[in-house]
Design a protein around this motif. Structure first.
Motif, mmCIF file in Angstrom:
data_model
loop_
_atom_site.group_PDB
_atom_site.id
_atom_site.type_symbol
_atom_site.label_atom_id
_atom_site.label_comp_id
_atom_site.label_asym_id
_atom_site.label_seq_id
_atom_site.Cartn_x
_atom_site.Cartn_y
_atom_site.Cartn_z
ATOM 1 N N LEU A 48 -18.485 56.171 61.936
ATOM 2 C CA LEU A 48 -17.873 57.387 62.477
ATOM 3 C C LEU A 48 -18.006 57.430 63.992
ATOM 4 C CD1 LEU A 48 -16.429 60.013 61.850
ATOM 5 C CD2 LEU A 48 -18.654 61.085 61.583
ATOM 6 N N ALA A 49 -19.145 57.015 64.516
ATOM 7 C CA ALA A 49 -19.337 57.030 65.964
ATOM 8 C C ALA A 49 -18.377 56.073 66.654
ATOM 9 C CB ALA A 49 -20.782 56.656 66.295
ATOM 10 N N ILE A 50 -18.207 54.883 66.108
ATOM 11 C CA ILE A 50 -17.291 53.909 66.704
ATOM 12 C C ILE A 50 -15.849 54.395 66.594
ATOM 13 C CG2 ILE A 50 -16.374 51.572 66.432
ATOM 14 C CD1 ILE A 50 -19.237 50.703 65.739
ATOM 15 N N LEU A 51 -15.506 55.039 65.498
ATOM 16 C CA LEU A 51 -14.168 55.593 65.328
ATOM 17 C C LEU A 51 -13.896 56.670 66.366
ATOM 18 C CD1 LEU A 51 -11.621 55.629 63.525
ATOM 19 C CD2 LEU A 51 -12.735 57.407 62.206
ATOM 20 N N CYS A 52 -14.861 57.534 66.627
ATOM 21 C CA CYS A 52 -14.686 58.582 67.633
ATOM 22 C C CYS A 52 -14.563 57.996 69.044
ATOM 23 C CB CYS A 52 -15.846 59.564 67.572
ATOM 24 S SG CYS A 52 -15.836 60.568 66.085
ATOM 25 N N ILE A 53 -15.343 56.987 69.336
ATOM 26 C CA ILE A 53 -15.249 56.334 70.649
ATOM 27 C C ILE A 53 -13.880 55.702 70.821
ATOM 28 C CG2 ILE A 53 -16.120 54.377 72.000
ATOM 29 C CD1 ILE A 53 -18.915 55.083 70.880
ATOM 30 N N LEU A 55 -11.081 56.607 69.391
ATOM 31 C CA LEU A 55 -10.100 57.677 69.555
ATOM 32 C C LEU A 55 -10.143 58.233 70.971
ATOM 33 C CD1 LEU A 55 -8.001 59.336 68.054
ATOM 34 C CD2 LEU A 55 -9.807 60.914 67.417
ATOM 35 N N GLY A 56 -11.339 58.343 71.533
ATOM 36 C CA GLY A 56 -11.467 58.799 72.918
ATOM 37 C C GLY A 56 -10.842 57.839 73.909
ATOM 38 N N ILE A 57 -10.994 56.546 73.670
ATOM 39 C CA ILE A 57 -10.382 55.546 74.550
ATOM 40 C C ILE A 57 -8.865 55.626 74.476
ATOM 41 C CG2 ILE A 57 -10.054 53.059 74.868
ATOM 42 C CD1 ILE A 57 -13.032 52.746 74.107
ATOM 43 N N ILE A 62 -3.612 56.873 76.855
ATOM 44 C CA ILE A 62 -2.248 57.278 76.534
ATOM 45 C C ILE A 62 -1.980 58.736 76.894
ATOM 46 C CG2 ILE A 62 -0.627 57.630 74.627
ATOM 47 C CD1 ILE A 62 -1.821 55.182 73.301
ATOM 48 N N LEU A 63 -2.826 59.641 76.466
ATOM 49 C CA LEU A 63 -2.554 61.060 76.647
ATOM 50 C C LEU A 63 -2.758 61.538 78.083
ATOM 51 C CD1 LEU A 63 -4.148 62.489 73.398
ATOM 52 C CD2 LEU A 63 -1.750 62.044 73.854
ATOM 53 N N LEU A 64 -3.838 61.132 78.725
ATOM 54 C CA LEU A 64 -4.125 61.626 80.070
ATOM 55 C C LEU A 64 -3.067 61.231 81.106
ATOM 56 C CD1 LEU A 64 -7.996 61.373 80.221
ATOM 57 C CD2 LEU A 64 -6.570 63.355 79.780
ATOM 58 N N PRO A 65 -2.546 60.005 81.119
ATOM 59 C CA PRO A 65 -1.462 59.706 82.068
ATOM 60 C C PRO A 65 -0.210 60.559 81.806
ATOM 61 C CG PRO A 65 -2.455 57.674 81.316
ATOM 62 C CD PRO A 65 -3.029 58.776 80.484
#
Length: 87
Positions: A48-53, A55-57, A62-65
Motif C-alpha cells: 500500500l505504501a509503494i502504491l501511494c508513492i 500515485l503521488g509521482i 501529470i496533474l501539476l503541470p
C-alpha cells in the motif's frame, strides 16, 4: 519417480496453497516418504505504501503541470479582459 501431494491427514500441503510453488524435502532419516511444503507468505505490508508513492509521482508528473498551465491561461485571460475594457 512420480511425486504427488499426499492426501492423508498428516499432509503439510494446505488446500489454499495447492497451486503455489512447492519445495520437496525428505520427511526424516530412514524414511522413503516425501513431504511437500509451501513457502511462507509474507503480509505484503509495503504494498500500500509503494502504491501511494507511485500515485503521488503520477500526480506530480501529470496533474501539476496541467494545473500550472490552467493558471497561466486564466491570468492571460484576465489580462486580455482588462486590456479590452481600456479600449
Amino acid at each position: 519417480m512420480h511425486l504427488a501431494p499426499e492426501t492423508s491427514a498428516d499432509s503439510e500441503v494446505e488446500p489454499s496453497a495447492q497451486n503455489a510453488a512447492v519445495t520437496i524435502r525428505p520427511a526424516g532419516a530412514g524414511s522413503s516418504r516425501v513431504v511437500l511444503s509451501t513457502p511462507e507468505r509474507s503480509g505484503g505490508g509495503w504494498t500500500l505504501a509503494i502504491l501511494c508513492i507511485g500515485l503521488g509521482i503520477v500526480a506530480c508528473c501529470i496533474l501539476l503541470p496541467g494545473i500550472e498551465e490552467n493558471r497561466r491561461i486564466f491570468h492571460e485571460t484576465q489580462q486580455l479582459r482588462l486590456d479590452l475594457e481600456q479600449i
